[in-house]
Design a protein around this motif. Structure first.
Motif: not given
Ligand code: UTP
Length: 466
Positions: A197-202, A346-357
């Motif tokens: 998911l790239s964002g909430v509902g996305e 992507f957003i994780n289960e807590e809805g936080k955006v993660v920018t992977p290294p």
């Protein structure tokens, strides 16, 4: 969520999407469900698990041959003969240009579509301008406007169309300019195959590769429209190469003389380790072997004259027959998906955006060159690298394919044209020739007197006195 969609997701092991939908309501939920319905989860699973893409490249490379080719100064055809065949087709309006400009340009790190990147070494003209100006001048030279179809994606469409609209369509007659949008594919977690998911509902969606052109061109009705308008051949190029031949009659001429359904321009590889795909004939069929698939010992093989066996480096310029494309478009299997491991936020289960290294996701793309094995009489045509290939891939500072290296290549080509006309160009001069002044070295020769001198920033365009 209706039970049918829910059971599809359950069956596909994508239960996190059911949980995510519970956070949404109203329009946001409807939009999300529509995105989910458009995904073919069975196909996604096959692609992720690799069932559609198991190829033993080492084995294929071992039995591959150098491709059938028209080499520079090929004794079989004169350049004039080829050029005339190409001119004939341009004069009767049988050729249209296809420019693919749907990529996200992540390596360049420019916040607009790549076509809007300023690249003219003196003028600062954008990649779109450089290519469209050449197309307009070519149409003018042969007395017939050449239609241009620009492929965009969700990532580039609105900004691209707005750019053309606010810049008077770069001088293109509106009836000759078309935009069509390629499709998208979801990115999945590389470890689990779960849709990201790239964002909430996305859903994290990205363009489906330049090979998405075939389905998009056919699906939009544009292929049929061009055909009705009398177009029989498409000249395919990518937006990030400002030295791209734009409906070059000589290249088209070799395509016609060889009665090829798809012809590819190549440059000679000198370093076996160069990171470009190579053209090869595998089991009698023209194919591209990507650099990442070609084992180093195969890449280093040489023939009895000392030339690399896999010498023909792909630069992604093709001439393609419309009839061939119609046939290929009717066959859903004609272009396979390739897998690539990339960094996708992507957003994780807590809805936080993660920018992977590190690369975390698997993306799926189609490549247009995968049409080659199905084309009758496919050939490659060798071009001089310094005259046809200076891509803008990376930001300045990278070792190659940067804006600086591309600008330098444009300036060097235009300097060569002036010097061939007998002009003297100061060593530190930066040169740019607009196609309204001259399209090629011959036209420069007709306009620039031998002994003329040029220095500093030189920008020759319509009306320039020399
Ligand atoms: P690249 O594969 O080099 O991708 O595209 P890119 O988007 O320019 O750059 P990166 O990889 O994100 O840094 C080669 C050409 O194919 C087009 C691009 O616009 C470029 O002209 N392309 C690529 C598409 O039109 N659609 C795609 O899905 C991918």
């Amino acid at each position: 969520m209706d039970s049918e969609l829910r059971s599809r997701l359950l069956e596909a092991g994508q239960t996190h999407l059911i949980d995510h939908a519970k956070l949404l309501s109203g329009n946001a939920l409807a939009r999300f469900e529509a995105q989910l319905r458009s995904i073919d989860f069975e196909q996604l699973h096959r692609l992720y698990s690799g069932h559609e893409s198991h190829v033993n490249w080492a084995e294929l490379a071992a039995r591959a041959q150098s491709p059938p080719a028209v080499l520079l100064d090929d004794p079989r055809y004169t350049r004039a003969q080829a050029r005339q065949r190409g001119v004939d087709a341009l004069e009767i309006g049988e050729v249209a240009m296809i420019l693919v400009a749907g990529g996200q340009g992540t390596r360049l790190g420019f916040d607009q579509p790549k076509g809007m990147f300023p690249i003219g070494p003196v003028s600062g003209r954008t990649l779109f301008e450089i290519i469209v100006h050449r197309l307009l001048a070519t149409g003018k030279r042969y007395g017939k406007a050449i239609p241009l179809a620009v492929m965009t994606s969700t990532a580039t469409h609105d900004a691209t169309v707005a750019y053309f609209e606010t810049h008077n369509f770069l001088g293109m007659p509106k009836e000759d300019l078309f935009f069509f949008q390629q499709g998208q594919m979801p990115a999945v977690d590389a470890e689990t195959g779960k849709v990201l998911l790239s964002g909430v509902g996305e859903i994290a969606l990205s363009p489906d590769g330049h090979g998405g052109m075939l389905a998009a061109l056919a699906g939009s009705g544009l292929l049929e429209r061009l055909c009705v308008d009398g177009v029989r051949h498409l000249y395919y190029g990518q937006i990030d190469n400002p030295l791209l031949g734009v409906c070059d009659p000589e290249f088209l001429g070799y395509h016609f003389l060889s009665e090829s359904e798809m012809t590819t321009q190549v440059v000679r590889k000198t370093d076996p380790a160069e990171r470009v795909g190579v053209l090869a004939e595998i089991d009698g069929k023209m194919s591209v072997i990507e650099y990442s698939d070609l084992p180093p010992d195969a890449a280093a093989l040489r023939d009895e004259t000392g030339e690399l066996k896999f010498w023909a480096g792909s630069i992604a310029v093709h001439a393609m027959d419309v009839e061939f494309l119609c046939r290929a478009a009717a066959d859903a299997t004609s272009l396979p998906f390739h897998r690539a491991i990339k960094k996708v936020p992507f957003i994780n289960e807590e809805g936080k955006v993660v920018t992977p290294p590190q690369p975390n996701a698997m993306k799926f793309e189609r490549f247009i060159f995968d049409l080659l094995p199905a084309a009758k009489n496919a050939i490659v045509v060798e071009g001089r690298r310094e005259d046809c290939f200076a891509p803008v891939k990376n930001a300045d500072g990278a070792p190659s394919d940067t804006p600086s290296s591309s600008r330098a290549a444009i300036s060097a080509q235009h300097r060569r044209w002036l010097e061939a006309a007998g002009a003297k160009v100061a060593p530190d001069a930066i040169v740019e020739i607009h196609p309204s002044f001259a399209l090629d070295a011959e036209e420069v020769k007709a306009k620039v007197a031998p002994g003329s001198t040029f220095q500093g920033k030189v920008y020759l365009r319509e009306g320039s006195s020399t």
